[in-house]
Design a protein around this motif. Structure first.
Motif, mmCIF file in Angstrom:
data_model
loop_
_atom_site.group_PDB
_atom_site.id
_atom_site.type_symbol
_atom_site.label_atom_id
_atom_site.label_comp_id
_atom_site.label_asym_id
_atom_site.label_seq_id
_atom_site.Cartn_x
_atom_site.Cartn_y
_atom_site.Cartn_z
ATOM 1 N N PHE A 121 0.890 -1.151 -0.034
ATOM 2 C CA PHE A 121 0.071 -0.027 0.173
ATOM 3 C C PHE A 121 0.874 1.159 0.008
ATOM 4 C CE2 PHE A 121 -2.539 3.265 2.222
ATOM 5 C CZ PHE A 121 -3.446 3.437 1.208
ATOM 6 N N TRP A 122 1.991 1.201 0.848
ATOM 7 C CA TRP A 122 2.840 2.457 0.876
ATOM 8 C C TRP A 122 4.139 2.307 -0.153
ATOM 9 C CZ3 TRP A 122 0.255 6.133 2.776
ATOM 10 C CH2 TRP A 122 -0.452 5.973 3.952
ATOM 11 N N TRP A 123 3.843 1.691 -1.060
ATOM 12 C CA TRP A 123 4.958 1.569 -2.135
ATOM 13 C C TRP A 123 4.916 2.999 -2.758
ATOM 14 C CZ3 TRP A 123 4.253 -0.506 -7.773
ATOM 15 C CH2 TRP A 123 5.586 -0.653 -8.311
ATOM 16 N N GLU A 124 6.154 3.460 -2.801
ATOM 17 C CA GLU A 124 6.489 4.644 -3.075
ATOM 18 C C GLU A 124 6.104 4.968 -4.591
ATOM 19 O OE1 GLU A 124 10.450 4.346 -1.969
ATOM 20 O OE2 GLU A 124 10.151 5.418 -0.080
ATOM 21 N N ASN A 125 6.165 4.216 -5.298
ATOM 22 C CA ASN A 125 5.624 4.516 -6.771
ATOM 23 C C ASN A 125 4.225 4.501 -7.217
ATOM 24 O OD1 ASN A 125 8.300 3.888 -7.617
ATOM 25 N ND2 ASN A 125 7.943 1.936 -8.742
ATOM 26 N N ILE A 126 3.393 4.156 -5.961
ATOM 27 C CA ILE A 126 2.198 4.415 -5.902
ATOM 28 C C ILE A 126 1.753 6.091 -5.779
ATOM 29 C CG2 ILE A 126 -0.216 4.132 -4.819
ATOM 30 C CD1 ILE A 126 0.606 1.285 -4.356
ATOM 31 N N TRP A 127 2.428 6.648 -4.698
ATOM 32 C CA TRP A 127 1.879 7.903 -4.035
ATOM 33 C C TRP A 127 2.832 8.957 -4.816
ATOM 34 C CZ3 TRP A 127 -2.071 7.762 -1.363
ATOM 35 C CH2 TRP A 127 -2.525 6.810 -0.699
ATOM 36 N N MET A 128 4.259 9.008 -5.250
ATOM 37 C CA MET A 128 4.783 10.038 -5.444
ATOM 38 C C MET A 128 5.616 9.977 -6.872
ATOM 39 S SD MET A 128 7.295 9.195 -2.386
ATOM 40 C CE MET A 128 5.943 9.300 -1.312
ATOM 41 N N PRO A 129 6.117 11.088 -7.398
ATOM 42 C CA PRO A 129 6.827 11.144 -8.633
ATOM 43 C C PRO A 129 8.078 10.186 -8.383
ATOM 44 C CG PRO A 129 6.328 13.231 -8.053
ATOM 45 C CD PRO A 129 6.152 12.493 -6.656
ATOM 46 N N THR A 148 0.549 16.876 -16.470
ATOM 47 C CA THR A 148 1.328 16.153 -17.470
ATOM 48 C C THR A 148 2.541 17.074 -17.711
ATOM 49 O OG1 THR A 148 -0.129 17.234 -19.176
ATOM 50 C CG2 THR A 148 -0.561 14.918 -18.264
ATOM 51 N N TYR A 149 2.390 18.528 -17.114
ATOM 52 C CA TYR A 149 3.603 19.519 -17.636
ATOM 53 C C TYR A 149 4.656 19.361 -16.668
ATOM 54 C CZ TYR A 149 0.936 22.281 -21.169
ATOM 55 O OH TYR A 149 0.286 22.633 -22.202
ATOM 56 N N TYR A 150 4.264 18.455 -15.393
ATOM 57 C CA TYR A 150 5.251 18.547 -14.328
ATOM 58 C C TYR A 150 5.822 16.938 -14.202
ATOM 59 C CZ TYR A 150 3.573 22.951 -12.883
ATOM 60 O OH TYR A 150 3.222 24.302 -12.758
ATOM 61 N N SER A 151 5.389 16.189 -14.974
ATOM 62 C CA SER A 151 5.901 14.853 -14.961
ATOM 63 C C SER A 151 5.293 14.123 -16.112
ATOM 64 C CB SER A 151 5.321 13.798 -13.524
ATOM 65 O OG SER A 151 5.727 12.724 -13.641
ATOM 66 N N THR A 152 6.311 13.339 -16.865
ATOM 67 C CA THR A 152 6.011 12.689 -18.151
ATOM 68 C C THR A 152 5.386 11.270 -17.791
ATOM 69 O OG1 THR A 152 8.250 11.941 -18.148
ATOM 70 C CG2 THR A 152 7.616 13.764 -19.498
ATOM 71 N N THR A 153 5.610 10.762 -16.404
ATOM 72 C CA THR A 153 5.245 9.479 -16.032
ATOM 73 C C THR A 153 4.467 9.626 -14.774
ATOM 74 O OG1 THR A 153 7.328 9.399 -14.590
ATOM 75 C CG2 THR A 153 7.490 8.199 -16.556
ATOM 76 N N PRO A 154 3.097 9.819 -15.176
ATOM 77 C CA PRO A 154 2.118 9.906 -13.810
ATOM 78 C C PRO A 154 2.017 8.809 -13.137
ATOM 79 C CG PRO A 154 1.145 10.408 -16.219
ATOM 80 C CD PRO A 154 2.480 9.612 -16.462
#
Length: 336
Positions: free
Chosen positions: A9-17, A294-300
């Motif tokens: 649940f707290w896997w970082e790829n879920i929550w943050m860039p 999408t302007y701040y990160s290319t990988t949502p």
């Protein structure tokens, strides 16, 4: 199993860039970040709000209702009867004539007494006008307070006028004390509504919609807190609350039979609802959550899809309630 699920649940790829970890959210250099464990405090805050609700309904709403001409109708309780009570709860609240005759024989009483017992028992299930007024008063008080306080918290913030500012510096945006209390109060309020769903006035038409709305609101606010979407979260809460207190005020005057005042308040609510929920929410808030990231990160990240999914659920509820409001306005205008 619990530890594994917790780590997933707290896997970082879920929550943050990308290249951002939970270690980056440790308070430092004057920056304060929201912590997931702080959400536990919303449960005791919900009980605090329930205590405030009890005293406000008892010592403010009841005297106000009396001043508006609402009387406290005392309903007569039927005589205790285990056989009829069991039938009422498990079989039917509206027994047929043949069933009433069978119950009368079983209880060794007349058919008229059985009919009278069921009529009085059904009446006990119907909330009194005073009880409805009390509930509307509590919701009105909270929504009005949160709208005023929310405006005070937001009016001097740059993202209140320029929605692009919600993403400047993300995810390292410091948490303000006003944002903390705004979130705690709002999440605590929706917890308190869930806790009292069983005893509040039953809504046949949209009970399920209310349950979905409360759960979606809690999930959305809690998730936005964990991912530090706090700036956008405060805007979402403000947009929602500014229409709701007009509806609760209209209900209060409807219960008091102040027809003209109720009609005017409902028209004000309808205008506020369509501006905030049908125009501002999709074209201002959803635009900021669906398009601008999408302007701040290319990988949502996965949270991007989770949060926008919940926001789209809320927009679906807005359209559903907007349809009901339109039907009422149509009847009000064309059928007097």
């Amino acid at each position: 199993i619990f530890r594994t699920l917790n780590s997933w649940f707290w896997w970082e790829n879920i929550w943050m860039p990308v290249n951002v970890t939970w270690a980056h959210f440790v308070d430092r250099d004057g920056l304060v970040f929201p912590k997931p464990h702080q959400l536990y405090a919303t449960i005791p805050y919900a009980f605090v709000l329930l205590i405030i609700r009890f005293f406000s309904e008892r010592y403010i709403a009841i005297p106000l209702a009396k001043a508006l001409g609402i009387k406290n109708v005392r309903r007569v309780k039927p005589q205790p009867n285990p056989v009829l009570e069991s039938y009422f709860r498990e079989c039917s609240r509206h027994p047929s004539q043949s069933e009433i005759q069978g119950l009368a024989k079983k209880c060794n009483c007349t058919v008229r007494l059985v009919e009278k017992w069921f009529r009085r028992r059904r009446n006990l299930e119907i909330p009194t006008v005073l009880r409805k007024f009390q509930e509307a008063f509590w919701r009105f008080s909270f929504y009005l307070t949160s709208s005023v306080v929310g405006f005070i918290f937001l009016y001097d913030k740059p993202w209140f006028y320029d929605i692009w500012q919600t993403w400047v510096g993300y995810p390292f945006q410091t948490l303000l004390p006003s944002q903390y209390w705004y979130y705690m109060a709002e999440i605590g309020f929706y917890w308190s509504l869930l806790f009292t769903l069983g005893i509040d006035n039953k809504r046949k038409a949209d009970f399920f919609a209310h349950v979905v709305h409360h759960l979606a609101a809690i999930g959305l606010m809690s998730g936005s807190w964990c991912a530090n979407y706090v700036r956008l979260g405060t805007l979402v809460m403000f947009v929602h609350d500014t229409a709701d207190f007009w509806l609760e005020a209209a209900k209060m005057f409807n219960y008091a039979r102040w027809e003209k005042t109720c009609n005017m308040l409902f028209i004000m609510f309808s205008i506020a609802f369509f501006i905030t929920r049908i125009i501002l929410f999709p074209f201002w808030i959803l635009r900021a959550t669906l398009y601008q990231p999408t302007y701040y990160s290319t990988t949502p990240v996965i949270a991007y899809f989770l949060f926008n999914g919940q926001l789209l659920i809320l927009q679906g509820l807005h359209l559903y309630w907007g349809y009901l409001i339109f039907k009422i306005l149509k009847r009000f205008i064309f059928l007097k």
